[in-house]
Design an enzyme around this catalytic site. Structure first.
Site, PDB file in Angstrom:
ATOM      1  N   GLU A  37      10.945  93.833   7.639  1.00 53.00           N
ATOM      2  CA  GLU A  37      12.176  93.141   7.247  1.00 53.00           C
ATOM      3  C   GLU A  37      13.121  93.242   8.435  1.00 53.00           C
ATOM      4  OE1 GLU A  37      12.283  91.480   4.635  1.00 53.00           O
ATOM      5  OE2 GLU A  37      10.782  92.345   3.298  1.00 53.00           O
ATOM      6  N   CYS A  43      21.637  92.195   6.699  1.00 56.58           N
ATOM      7  CA  CYS A  43      20.636  91.295   7.268  1.00 56.58           C
ATOM      8  C   CYS A  43      20.765  89.910   6.672  1.00 56.58           C
ATOM      9  CB  CYS A  43      19.234  91.853   7.057  1.00 56.58           C
ATOM     10  SG  CYS A  43      18.876  92.301   5.355  1.00 56.58           S
TER      11      CYS A  43
END
Length: 515
Positions: free
Chosen positions: A260, A294
């Site tokens: 990720e 993010c």
């Protein structure tokens, strides 16, 4: 602050390795809060000896845990969720003190942990395989899912506890043990969570080493975890550069990874959009967590016919954002994680200006008595063009680019025209635009939303992105399969040995098997 630390079992100096018991023989470091520049606590990092000790105990814990029935494993995770409920207030405050998140987000992150525990408990009774129609008579074809092994979880500072839970809760019900390497920028929250998990395991009779911990840098912990052949799966959250290094090491030994990585998330605003909703969503997406998610909104792609109106709405929001102590309920934006993070954003603003971009508001460091610690800044709103190099990079902070488009296909091309592919969103009341954005010729991101922002994903859906975001998926949907190994089984309950694909080996006259 001292009461919060004490209630969570933290002391002035804390061991950074846990293998069923606490230890640590590496250097001692200080954790300075980005809120006020004061010492939060000290922690001792893990040495090579600590690494071996943790690895050995995690392997032993896995061997026992893998034969524990799934629903029994789920009971430990259920109690972990309940323990997190009991500690939500204190743990949420510690998240804020250590990472700089406002208190609402700190508590929200703990709630995310609670939610994934609830999800995992249900999953513990639904680790389903398939029964498949065999082409051979009197045969049964089926698949099973078995525990995988010891899973390494490498997490980042911006979600110091939630990302661990996405992995650890699912891994636990799947029969795996985990070794957690948290960010050295947020060690105390990791120690506090591991202490909570330790007590839960003692209460349920599980081996506490199923939730192991190693705090250390890339060289002492990160690289050994990625290279260790005893670890079949490494789940890593962080920068694209970090993910590439992890992938090379893990895949070089034919291990698995869940990556990720970077996000450069865009939100498209169409002429038919509800501009009030769009502006609110952009504001939260860009300013929330000081732009250090993010999933933060980094690019707004707005139709030129409504660009001026949207720009004015965003300027009004930016000029009024309360910045300060994240524990103050009136604060909407706290500090960045450290001074280096502020410097990185300021450097990106310089590059933006050098390419011809225009700063509309903000982008200044905040110092002085009101902003101690030097980790505060004003969020930056800027005009830019899609082809600017800096626009294609992920700046991990509160820097938002306003881009315009004329044709809807152009908007999609701008959305897809960066190396990252995590989240994307569109605000429109035109069903054709919405459906096209979600279609195979629309957004190329792993998460694509309509009339809601890029940030704030729910745990029920698989989380992750494409391209330089890494392709990994965590949390909901069928992400549990990543933490298990699949076996395909054929059971022959006949007295003959027919082969698949109609193959005849040796001929029927010899009494050999026939299709």
């Amino acid at each position: 602050m001292q009461n919060v630390l004490k209630d969570l079992g933290l002391t002035d100096e804390n061991d950074g390795a846990f293998s069923g018991e606490w230890h640590g023989s590496g250097p001692v470091h200080e954790k300075i809060s980005p809120v006020d520049g004061k010492l939060l606590g000290k922690f001792r990092t893990a040495s090579a000896e600590d690494y071996d000790r943790v690895m050995s105990r995690a392997l032993a814990a896995f061997e026992k845990w893998r034969v524990t029935p799934g629903p029994v494993r789920g009971e430990t995770v259920r109690q972990l969720g309940n323990a997190l409920r009991e500690h939500k207030e204190d743990l949420g405050k510690l998240v804020s003190l250590e990472s700089g998140k406002i208190l609402a987000e700190g508590k929200g992150e703990v709630q995310e942990m609670i939610d994934i525990c609830d999800f995992a408990v249900g999953q513990s009774r639904m680790l389903y395989g398939l029964t498949i129609q065999s082409e051979r008579p009197n045969h049964r074809l089926m698949e099973q899912w078995h525990p995988l092994g010891v899973v390494a979880v490498i997490s980042a500072f911006n979600f110091p506890v939630a990302v661990w839970s996405w992995n650890a809760a699912l891994a636990a019900v799947c029969g795996d043990a985990t070794i957690w390497k948290p960010s050295e920028k947020t060690p105390l929250t990791a120690i506090a969570v591991t202490r909570i998990a330790e007590q839960v395991c003692k209460n349920t009779g599980a081996d506490p080493a199923i939730f192991s911990l190693l705090i250390g840098d890339r060289h002492s912990v990160g690289e050994p975890l990625a290279a260790d052949r005893r670890i079949p799966l490494v789940s890593a959250t962080g920068s694209t550069a970090m993910g590439i290094a992890v992938a090379k090491s893990v895949h070089g030994r034919l291990g698995r990874s869940i990556l990720e990585l970077g996000g450069n998330n865009a939100l498209v605003v169409c002429p038919s959009a509800d501009l009030e909703m769009a502006a609110q969503s952009i504001f939260f997406g860009a300013v929330g967590t000081a732009g250090q998610r993010c999933t933060s909104t980094r690019r707004v792609i707005v139709h030129e016919s409504i660009a001026d109106e949207l720009r004015e709405k965003l300027l009004a929001a930016y000029q009024s954002v309360p910045i300060g102590n994240p524990l103050d309920e009136k604060t909407l934006m706290g500090p960045l994680i450290d001074r280096q993070a502020v410097d990185t954003v300021l450097d990106s603003i310089k590059k933006l200006k050098a390419e011809g971009g225009e700063v509309l508001y903000g982008g200044e460091r905040l110092d002085g008595d009101r902003y101690p610690g030097g980790c505060y800044m004003t969020p930056c709103l800027a005009n830019a063009k899609p082809d600017y190099k800096i626009v294609h990079d992920e700046t991990f902070g509160p820097l938002l680019y306003l881009l315009t488009y004329r044709d809807f296909d152009e908007a999609i091309a701008i959305n897809n025209g960066v190396p990252q592919g995590l989240t994307s969103a569109i605000f429109t009341n035109d069903v054709r635009e919405a459906e096209k954005f979600l279609s195979p010729v629309g957004s190329d991101c792993g998460i694509t939303n309509v009339n809601t922002g890029t940030s704030g994903a729910e745990i029920g859906g698989a989380f992750g992105g494409e391209k330089e975001t890494g392709g990994g998926r965590e949390s909901g949907s069928d992400s549990w399969k990543s933490y298990m190994r699949r076996t395909t089984n054929t059971i022959n309950y006949s007295t003959e040995l027919p082969l698949a694909q109609g193959i005849r080996f040796g001929g029927p006259e010899e009494g050999s098997a026939t299709a």
